[in-house]
Design a protein around this motif. Structure first.
Motif, mmCIF file in Angstrom:
data_model
loop_
_atom_site.group_PDB
_atom_site.id
_atom_site.type_symbol
_atom_site.label_atom_id
_atom_site.label_comp_id
_atom_site.label_asym_id
_atom_site.label_seq_id
_atom_site.Cartn_x
_atom_site.Cartn_y
_atom_site.Cartn_z
ATOM 1 N N GLU A 1097 0.744 -1.242 -0.019
ATOM 2 C CA GLU A 1097 -0.067 -0.148 -0.068
ATOM 3 C C GLU A 1097 1.000 1.243 -0.095
ATOM 4 O O GLU A 1097 0.449 2.084 -0.600
ATOM 5 C CB GLU A 1097 -1.032 -0.007 1.298
ATOM 6 C CG GLU A 1097 -2.026 1.171 1.295
ATOM 7 C CD GLU A 1097 -2.751 1.175 0.156
ATOM 8 O OE1 GLU A 1097 -3.168 2.319 -0.411
ATOM 9 O OE2 GLU A 1097 -3.066 0.105 -0.438
ATOM 10 N N ASN A 1098 2.042 1.202 0.713
ATOM 11 C CA ASN A 1098 2.816 2.467 0.791
ATOM 12 C C ASN A 1098 4.308 1.760 0.475
ATOM 13 O O ASN A 1098 5.167 1.642 1.334
ATOM 14 C CB ASN A 1098 2.778 3.147 2.098
ATOM 15 C CG ASN A 1098 3.539 4.395 2.329
ATOM 16 O OD1 ASN A 1098 4.297 4.752 1.154
ATOM 17 N ND2 ASN A 1098 3.658 4.869 3.444
ATOM 18 N N GLY A 1101 7.148 3.470 2.510
ATOM 19 C CA GLY A 1101 6.982 3.634 3.941
ATOM 20 C C GLY A 1101 8.270 3.136 4.748
ATOM 21 O O GLY A 1101 8.247 3.752 5.858
ATOM 22 N N TYR A 1163 -0.700 2.881 -9.320
ATOM 23 C CA TYR A 1163 -0.445 3.734 -8.274
ATOM 24 C C TYR A 1163 -1.166 5.129 -8.680
ATOM 25 O O TYR A 1163 -0.883 5.526 -9.793
ATOM 26 C CB TYR A 1163 0.814 4.116 -7.533
ATOM 27 C CG TYR A 1163 1.480 2.669 -6.924
ATOM 28 C CD1 TYR A 1163 1.265 2.648 -5.566
ATOM 29 C CD2 TYR A 1163 1.925 1.740 -7.589
ATOM 30 C CE1 TYR A 1163 1.663 1.515 -4.955
ATOM 31 C CE2 TYR A 1163 2.477 0.463 -7.136
ATOM 32 C CZ TYR A 1163 2.247 0.508 -5.551
ATOM 33 O OH TYR A 1163 2.697 -0.725 -4.991
ATOM 34 N N GLY A 1206 -0.859 8.223 -4.605
ATOM 35 C CA GLY A 1206 -0.132 7.289 -4.123
ATOM 36 C C GLY A 1206 -0.802 6.106 -3.622
ATOM 37 O O GLY A 1206 -0.084 5.105 -3.438
#
Length: 1917
Positions: A1097-1098, A1101, A1163, A1206
């Protein structure tokens, strides 16, 4: 040749001088003494050029004056040679002759000694001369005259005025009329004398024939005479000629004109011709222009000929009368005497003994050279060239030197005649005694003897005589400059001043060449009186500036003359770094133009001038100033030189260098009128300049800022636009500062279709120039600068304006950038424009206050926007109320009438008002008394104090950026609007009235209270001055595209290299990194993880700034972001980093391998109101439509919030664009009820949303609310819409189901049905009912099936007495129709609408009303449902009483009314019932009735007897014969009661009006689907009351083949699904049966109920205006009355009335109109063609053509049909139907040529239509042609497509139809022997078996079965 004249001769010397131009006054040379004249003086045509004139920058007029002056000098010099040797007595006696007085034929006494000679002194106006055209210019002609004189003819004098119409712009067309070397006759108009010096004259000539032929009459013209004429016009067989006289004209046949000589003949051309014939009656002279004839024609002796008829150039027969000293005297034409001088004798090189050749009375031919009417003097010429009517040739050039020139004759005291050896023939030359030697020669004959050779240089040439002039002086051979070719730019020479005037000075080189020294070049400084600086006769040093077209310019500027620096005389000489001298020619704001030698020019930009900041170039430099400059760069190919006045380039260290686009600060030093000078806080630079326009983006604010700014004010942010030496060019524009990182400074930074900020640097008529950083400039053409081309372009923009530019085109070769400034593609997307306005307003207000710290602005804190303040009414104005405040006397408030909200206020009263706006610079507060604003302010105040948390929860609809809102205009300010947002608690917002590109445009006018749509661009914050900023939808139309820059640095790294990189910045979609030394790169978000099953998802991160990662270079980026450039594309995918080094080619070739249905993840990198844009990889992008993202309305409403930048999104590929590398995705959410398998998601050609299936739950957006009972149109895709029926809106039946819905609302829909029309459109039926499967989100409630809210989808679900609900669909005077469901309608008769009387059905039952009733009857076959709204008891009672046949008995006598009269009988309604019986014509009377229509009429009361009652068929037979009523007892009077008429009997159930056609894109009345047959049948039934269309539209007779193909394709496609196939066949059979029944019903009703009067037809067409059936029957009715014109008017009316969407209905009218005109047109053929041309404009052209063709064939107009087919083949060559129509016609008429036609068709038709065309042609051959040809076609196509079982099936069907058993079986054997899939083989074996069963051969049946079993067994093995 002579120098070319390019200036007009009309200028006068009194016009005065002009700078940098040659003067218009003539200059003078010193006059030499002249006291002795000779008749042998030579005037030289070209002498003024070399050596007497030289090239100069003089005007043509001045040059010609110089020519005349030199001629006078030349003669004076020769006369001076004999001054000392002549005796006074001799001089006095010869003075008359020597000075050039002319004698004529009237002289008596002593004969003259010398021949007549034209000189400047004896020439006079009115003299006629022969001459040669020496120069042809646009505005004048230069003509060489006898004696070496030169004359000028203006363009207006060269042609007669009568030719002005034929020769457009005569000035510019002289080259097309005249040519050099042409012999012309002319007349002297005037002589210009110079009062300052005698003997200097200019000769003005005219070539007008009206002057030359002034004395001509038609009687004076004789055959053989040669005349000159103009071509007046060009005709088919020749040319009309004009002689300048109106009394007669001429004609020149084309076979004898000048074109044979290669001369183009145009109107105005001057031609010579011999008179061949004279038509005195028509006054026409016929000429012949044959050159030989013209040159040999001799003028005959005419009795009493006048001298006015003697034209120069006329050839005459002459006789030698006497010998003169320098010529001969001749007599001609009996009465006239003329002379020929020594240079016009037969021998061009006459020796000393030339007199011996001319004995007295010798006959010779001569041509007239000149005629002087005043003295009657005539000059003749015997020159052989001129006798042949040709100018003498010129084989020499001026300046040539000939060493072996032979002396032919020596003229004592005069000069020498030389023979110049030239090729192909020698040329005579004459050397004057003054040019023989440097010193005076006393005895010429002793020094030069005949036959000796001398060295001579050519001085000039006399064109008419063919005589050159030469010079023998030694100085002529030794001088450095003798001709203009010897002059070299830059050379230093000494020259003598010969003339000084206001324009400059004329100087003469030692060789005799003259040059011009312009006024500016006479000195370093400006000269007021040039005569004092230059003295005539002074010898000075000059430097040659340039030589052009024999014009030489020199300079006397001391700096240039004494310069030791290298000179620049060509662009190639300008090498980089060269230092040289030049002089300034032009000074502009942006730099200076510098001129060098030979016209070379350079430019020194403002930054290279060494100027102080704020100073202008004109303050330091002046035009004409000599400057020392340095060549910075040179491009010879483009003729560009960049210069600098700074000898040493400025060098700034790399560290101190300020780059373009960087941000600096500065303090104001000086404020100048046009700019602000600031001290810059940057190393290496001290000062910078901010022009007034660059102080702000708003033009008005920039001027205001300039007025208040003071020295010492500090600018925090200034953008470096350009660097000029040590100074910076700065800008304070917020738009440029905020986009500094994106501003380009080089062409390589520009990318197409990006929007870039810039400013206008220049405006021209054709467009405007937009500048970015440095000198990078783009051009926006006028057509691309504005959306509205009608606006005034120059007023729409201003220099310095901030603009947003869209890059349209970039030419890297030329560096040209083409831009678009259209607001439609360059509108703002953020709040920067409005934000800067308010921020700058606050700064200006601070500067205006006396306190520099701005403490005076603290008053603003008491007037916060939205707050309630107390004020006092000070005054009431026309536009509003002025309010004062107690504590602030210098602040005023203002309330407009709109904001008073109807309140009445009085002066002095105290009020409470809400602050809407604060103008800080004007110290004005805008207030409002509206209660809604005051209440809101109080609520906010109380809520913030007591219920802060509650208020926060209540504000669930908080405003967000990019949100679209509805707003109301509260106040209209000068530059912006004050708006309120009603949906958001009346929040106050501000929106600009203009934008960057439309500041000067006429703004749209807004009024208070107007509703507008706007986007939120900025929330209240300190940067927005606490205001909510909006952007009007009308201004913001196009989003800004990306404007990222690209870098092209080269490095040692290569693709595939592994690098250690440090993270410098983390962005939502990429990591910025640096590695190596100064290298930058980025990691795209898709380059982090390569595990497609584990989507992060990220992905960023786990990374942080400063972290070092190992990455592999995968590509070289072409992006550039100023300082922080990312040159490399990196990847940290584990498989790439840990794996072996990938090759460069493998990494470069990123695979674009995607398939439809594939699941991919991307994305989000951009979200707008309609689309979410995803990055699937570095190069591959994807887009997700809003309606494909979810089906819940709440999720769709929050689309932009949900899909944030994003975010990882997974979807299935719907479509692929390989060129753009773009995918379209669908999410297929969990609510999707269709199949989610990948196989179901395929690209289909049928419709544009293949992921949508019947039964799916999809998200939609209401696009349109249809009127009446149309329902809703809902968008379910980007270009796909569906329709929600009115009954599908809600589960329950409510009175207004559309309430609660609005356009733009998101809804959740279920797809009920997807159908396709014949036209290719798609019809999608949707439902919003929550009770359907999948529609309930959280909870579902069961619906009682027995409740009145039930929805009946099928007619089988209905039964009599069932309670139903519906909405009124249509109302007529006899009942109404209601909607029961999406596919079911019902009718309600007028009698069943209510228990009581219904007075006005349309008012009591409006369309859309909800009604509740019960089913009376159901007819499943015809899909007819009848409903009653009466109560149960009332309805049954009515039915039992009125429709009971059992109450009638045979023999009863009853009363009734005639309902309808027909030819075969009367329809009678029996009283007290609704029953109708028929009284046949045979039962009306005992006697025979001939015409019952005249005896009975509808409504008449009658008494009838019941003869027969058939209860099964419900038929009643009646009788009216008198014999039936023999007894009075039989007559029973019954009471009469009016009953309602049956709707069906009167045919009033036409449903064509009830078909809603308001949405053509969604509805299609021709939709065919399994469930849509009811609609088709309903439409068919609706026309049952109208007779069938008698004129058919024969598109093409489609044989059974169409059905065969479709049937066979169906069999193949569904061979594996027997149940589905049987179902389809059953439905098809049922449909055919229903069609037959409906057809029978139509015929029955047409017989029973056809209209009989025009009024009935009018009522019918009003009820069914779109039905062609009705209109055609109306036309047929009028034709039956023989009223053709009325029928035409009905047809025209039908074409106007029928809806434009009803194409087929209109086409029916056109076809009937064709037939009518073909029958009654006058003439029919023309009438049909005219009508056909009209029809093409309104209907489908192909259909119209086919309709006309069908009519021609039906009426046997075969010729017209063939012609039309030929046109159709050309027009519709890609139509298979048209080609087949031609094939059908050929076969029908048994003509040849089918094979050739098939070949033509295959060449024209697209390849995908070949199979259809060949197969149908073959079927036609089988049916009407030669079966063998059909077999050949099938065999040929099966060879190419052997596995097409549909073709095999068609082939077999055709053979089966012919019945050749052996051939059929062999064909089946071939087909069943193919290797095909089992499904197709099953089809073939089944067809084989069916055939054998039809034949009845049991053995063959068993054989086929056995063969099929063998195939199955072989397949299983």
């Amino acid at each position: 040749m002579a120098a070319t004249s390019k200036k007009s001769q009309k200028r006068k010397s009194k016009d005065g001088p002009k700078l940098n131009k040659a003067s218009k006054k003539p200059f003078k040379a010193s006059k030499k003494e002249s006291n002795d004249a000779t008749s042998l003086q030579l005037g030289d045509d070209d002498v003024p050029v070399f050596p007497r004139g030289g090239g100069s920058t003089l005007s043509q007029r001045e040059r010609d004056e110089i020519y005349a002056e030199v001629d006078a000098e030349f003669e004076a010099e020769e006369r001076g040679l004999k001054k000392k040797k002549r005796k006074m007595q001799k001089k006095s006696t010869e003075a008359v002759d020597d000075l050039g007085s002319l004698f004529g034929d009237s002289i008596t006494g002593k004969l003259p000694r010398y021949a007549n000679k034209i000189t400047l002194k004896n020439i006079s106006p009115g003299m006629r001369l022969w001459g040669v055209v020496a120069e042809v210019n646009e505005k004048d002609l230069v003509i060489s005259l006898p004696g070496g004189l030169r004359g000028l003819a203006r363009a207006t004098d060269a042609l007669d005025p009568v030719l002005d119409a034929e020769v457009e712009d005569s000035e510019g067309n002289l080259p097309s009329v005249f040519h050099v070397g042409q012999l012309v006759s002319c007349i002297v108009l005037q002589l210009d004398d110079d009062k300052k010096e005698n003997g200097k004259r200019k000769i003005w000539l005219s070539l007008r024939l009206s002057l030359l032929h002034k004395g001509f009459t038609l009687d004076a013209i004789q055959e053989g005479m040669v005349l000159t004429a103009y071509v007046k016009s060009v005709e088919d067989h020749g040319y009309i000629l004009h002689f300048g006289l109106p009394s007669f004209t001429g004609f020149l046949p084309k076979n004898s004109q000048a074109e044979s000589r290669g001369i183009e003949v145009n109107p105005g051309k001057l031609l010579q011709g011999a008179v061949r014939n004279i038509d005195r009656t028509r006054r026409v002279v016929y000429l012949s222009s044959d050159p030989d004839t013209v040159s040999k024609c001799v003028t005959k002796d005419l009795k009493g000929i006048s001298i006015d008829l003697l034209i120069p150039g006329m050839m005459v027969s002459a006789r030698v009368q006497s010998i003169l000293e320098n010529g001969i005297m001749l007599s001609f034409l009996t009465y006239f005497t003329g002379t020929a001088d020594i240079f016009h004798l037969q021998n061009t090189l006459p020796t000393t003994n030339w007199r011996n050749d001319y004995n007295q009375n010798k006959k010779v031919n001569a041509r007239i050279l000149f005629v002087d009417p005043s003295s009657r003097a005539i000059g003749l010429t015997l020159n052989p060239h001129l006798l042949h009517n040709k100018a003498p040739p010129s084989h020499v050039k001026i300046g040539d030197i000939y060493d072996q020139s032979k002396v032919v004759r020596v003229d004592r005291g005069l000069g020498l005649l030389l023979d110049i050896p030239t090729a192909p023939a020698s040329i005579p030359a004459y050397v004057s005694i003054s040019d023989v030697a440097e010193e005076e020669v006393k005895k010429l004959e002793k020094k030069y003897r005949e036959g000796t050779s001398v060295r001579v240089r050519i001085l000039g040439f006399r064109h008419l005589e063919g005589l050159a002039t030469g010079i023998l002086k030694a100085s002529a051979f030794e001088g450095s400059v003798f001709t203009h070719s010897d002059v070299i730019p830059g050379m230093v020479v000494r020259a003598k001043v010969t003339h000084v005037d206001s324009f400059g000075a004329i100087v003469q080189f030692p060789g005799g060449v003259k040059a011009l020294c312009p006024l500016r070049h006479m000195s370093e400084f400006e000269i007021v009186k040039p005569g004092k600086k230059f003295k005539v006769g002074a010898e000075l040093v000059f430097r040659v500036l340039g030589v052009k077209s024999k014009r030489i310019t020199v300079t006397h500027k001391k700096t240039l003359v004494k310069s030791k620096l290298e000179i620049v005389s060509s662009y190639a000489d300008a090498t980089d770094g060269l230092k040289t001298h030049g002089w300034i020619t032009k000074i502009e704001k942006h730099g200076c133009f510098v001129r060098f030698y030979n016209g070379v020019q350079g430019f020194a930009s403002r930054s290279e001038l060494g100027l102080d900041p704020g100073s202008e170039p004109s303050s330091m430099y002046h035009v004409g100033q000599v400057v020392k400059c340095r060549v910075v760069s040179s491009i010879p190919a483009s003729r560009r030189i960049n210069l600098s006045f700074l000898m040493k380039p400025i060098r700034v260290s790399e560290d101190d260098l300020v780059k373009l686009g960087s941000i600096v600060s500065g303090v104001v030093d000086v404020v100048t009128p046009n700019a602000v000078i600031v001290y810059v806080n940057a190393r290496g630079y001290s000062k910078g300049l901010i022009s007034t326009e660059h102080l702000a983006d708003h033009h008005g604010q920039a001027i205001l800022m300039k007025s208040v700014i003071k020295p010492g004010y500090e600018f925090d942010q200034l953008l470096v636009l350009d660097i000029e030496g040590n100074n910076l060019v700065l800008s304070a524009k917020y738009s440029l500062i905020n986009s500094a990182q994106q501003l380009p400074s080089d062409v390589s930074h520009i990318h197409l279709h990006t929007v870039v900020h810039g400013y206008i640097c220049n405006l021209i008529e054709t467009g405007c120039f937009v500048r970015y950083l440095g000198r990078l400039t783009g051009f926006a053409p006028r057509s691309k600068a504005m959306d509205d081309q009608r606006a005034d372009f120059l007023k729409a923009f201003y220099v310095g304006q901030s603009v947003r530019s869209n890059i349209v085109d970039v030419n890297n070769d030329t560096g040209r950038i083409t831009l678009s400034l259209k607001q439609s593609c360059c509108s703002s997307t953020d709040a920067s424009f409005m934000q800067e306005y308010f921020v700058l307003e606050e700064k200006i207000a601070t500067l205006q206050s006396s306190d520099p710290k701005g403490s005076e602005l603290k008053w603003v804190e008491g007037f916060t926007i939205g707050s309630v303040i107390e004020g006092k009414i000070q005054a009431a104005k026309d536009v509003g109320v002025v309010v004062s405040f107690e504590k602030r006397n210098d602040i005023f408030g203002f309330i407009t009438h709109y904001q008073l909200d109807g309140a009445i206020v009085e002066e002095g009263s105290t009020i409470l008002a809400v602050v809407l706006d604060v103008a800080k610079t004007e110290r004005l507060v805008d207030l409002s008394l509206k209660t809604l604003f005051i209440d809101r302010a109080r609520e906010q105040s109380s809520s913030s104090q007591t219920h802060k948390k509650k208020r926060k929860r209540k504000s669930s609809k908080d405003l967000e950026v990019h949100q679209t809102v509805n707003a109301v205009v509260e106040i209209v300010k000068e530059n912006y609007l004050v708006l309120s947002l009603p949906e958001y608690d009346y929040a106050i917002g501000y929106a600009s009235l203009s934008d960057y590109n439309i500041q000067n445009f006429l703004q749209k006018q807004f009024v208070n209270g107007q509703s507008v749509i706007a986007n939120i661009t900025a929330l209240p914050s300190p940067s927005t001055a606490g205001r909510l900023l909006l952007l009007l939808k009308s201004i913001c139309e196009v989003n800004e595209t990306s404007s990222s820059k690209r870098s092209k640095k080269k490095s040692a790294y290569s693709i595939g290299s592994l690098v250690q990189a440090e993270i410098t910045e983390i962005k939502p979609l990429e990591l910025r990194l640096k590695f190596g030394i100064g290298f930058h790169g980025r990691i795209h978000i898709t380059e982090v993880n390569d595990d497609k099953d584990n989507i992060l998802e990220n992905p960023f991160g786990n990374f942080r700034v400063g972290q070092t990662v190992t990455a592999r270079i995968v590509a070289e980026s072409n992006k550039l972001d100023n300082k922080k450039s990312h040159q490399w594309e990196l990847s940290i995918k584990p498989t790439l980093v840990t794996g072996s080094s990938e090759s460069e080619s493998k990494l470069l070739n990123e695979k674009f391998d995607f398939s439809t249905g594939q699941c991919v993840t991307g994305y989000v990198y951009k979200v707008d109101s309609e689309w979410a844009w995803l990055a699937v990889s570095r190069e591959v992008k994807a887009q997700l439509f809003i309606l494909d993202s979810a089906c819940e309305p709440s999720e769709l409403q929050e689309f932009q919030k949900f899909f944030h930048v994003g975010m990882a999104v997974t979807g299935h590929v719907l479509s692929i664009n390989k060129e753009k590398k773009l995918l379209r995705l669908v999410r297929l959410p969990s609510g999707h009820q269709g199949s989610n398998k990948k196989d179901d998601i395929k690209i289909s050609d049928d419709y544009t949303a293949p992921h949508i299936h019947e039964g799916d739950i999809v998200g939609g957006r209401i696009s349109k609310i249809l009127p009446g009972v149309g329902g809703l149109v809902v968008q379910i895709g980007p270009h796909m819409f569906g329709r929600v029926h009115l009954t599908e809106l809600r589960d329950s039946w409510i009175s207004d189901p559309l309430s609660g819905y609005h356009e733009g609302q998101f809804v959740k829909c279920k797809v009920l049905e997807i159908s396709h029309s014949i036209k290719g459109t798609i019809h999608v039926d949707l439902s919003l009912r929550l009770s359907l499967d999948g529609m309930h989100s959280r909870s579902s409630s069961d619906i009682d099936e027995d409740s009145p809210g039930n929805h009946f989808e099928k007619i089988e679900d209905l039964s009599p007495n069932m309670a139903v609900q519906g909405y009124v669909k249509n109302v007529t005077s006899k009942g109404c129709f209601i909607l029961l469901s999406r596919k079911l309608d019902a009718k309600i008769r007028l009698s069943n609408l209510s228990d009581g009387f219904v007075e006005s059905p349309d008012k009591e039952f409006p369309i859309g009303k909800l009604v509740v009733g019960r089913v009376l009857s159901v007819e499943p076959l015809s899909k007819r449902v009848e409903v009653t709204l009466k109560t149960l008891n009332s309805s049954n009672a009515t039915k039992s009483e009125m429709n009971d046949l059992s109450s009638l008995h045979v023999g009863d006598v009853v009363h009734g009314r005639v309902k309808r009269v027909e030819t075969y009988g009367l329809f009678i309604t029996i009283d007290r019932t609704t029953l109708v019986g028929l009284c046949h014509v045979s039962e009306i009377s005992d006697d025979r009735v001939e015409n019952i229509e005249t005896k009975y009429r509808a409504g008449e009361k009658v008494v009838v007897k019941i003869l027969k009652v058939d209860e099964e068929k419900r038929r009643i037979s009646l009788g009216m014969k008198n014999s039936y009523f023999s007894s009075d007892n039989d007559l029973q009077m019954l009471s009469e009661e009016e009953t309602d008429e049956d709707i069906e009997e009167n045919g009033s159930h036409d449903q064509s009006l009830m078909l809603d056609g308001s949405l053509p894109a969604v509805e299609d009345s021709d939709i065919e689907s399994e469930d849509g047959e009811a609609l088709v049948l309903a439409q068919t039934e609706s026309r049952a009351s109208v007779p069938p269309l008698e004129v058919t539209l024969e598109d093409i007779e489609q044989p059974v083949m169409d059905n065969v193909v479709s049937q066979n394709m169906e069999r193949i496609d569904v061979a594996d699904n027997k149940d589905e196939k049987n179902k389809r066949q059953a439905k098809k059979k049922a449909k055919e049966e229903r069609e037959l029944e409906i057809r029978a019903a139509e015929e029955r009703l047409l017989v029973n109920d056809a209209p009989k009067t025009p009024d009935e037809f009018e009522r019918l067409v009003r009820s069914s205006p779109n039905s062609s059936f009705v209109w055609l029957k109306y036309m047929a009715f009028m034709l039956s009355l023989a009223d053709v014109e009325k029928a035409r008017s009905i047809a025209e009316r039908a074409l106007r009335t029928i809806n434009i969407r009803e194409e087929n209905e209109k086409l029916n009218i056109w076809v009937a109109y064709f037939n009518m005109e073909n029958e009654y047109g006058n003439p029919p053929e023309e009438a049909v063609v005219k009508l056909f041309q009209r029809a093409l404009q309104y209907s489908d052209p192909k259909k119209v053509h086919l309709a006309l063709l069908a009519m021609y064939e039906r009426t046997d107009q075969h010729k017209l049909a063939d012609e039309l087919l030929e046109k159709m083949i050309k027009k519709f060559k890609h139509s298979c139907k048209v080609w087949l129509r031609w094939v059908q016609r050929i076969l029908k008429h048994q003509q040849d040529g089918v094979q050739s036609l098939v070949q033509r068709a295959l060449l024209s038709l697209p390849r995908h239509k070949h199979i259809k065309f060949i197969s149908q042609t073959a079927i036609l051959e089988f049916k009407t042609g030669v079966p063998d040809r059909g077999r050949s076609m099938f065999e040929g196509i099966l060879r190419e497509y052997p596995k097409r079982t549909d073709l095999w099936s068609i082939y077999l069907d055709q053979e089966i139809r012919l019945g050749d058993v052996d051939l059929i079986r062999s064909l089946f054997e071939r087909a069943t022997s193919l290797s095909l899939p089992p499904k197709k083989m099953k089809f073939l074996f089944k067809k084989y078996l069916e055939y054998e069963k039809s034949v009845g051969d049991e053995s063959r049946i068993e054989y086929v079965k056995q063969k099929a079993m063998e195939y199955v067994e072989s397949t299983l093995v």
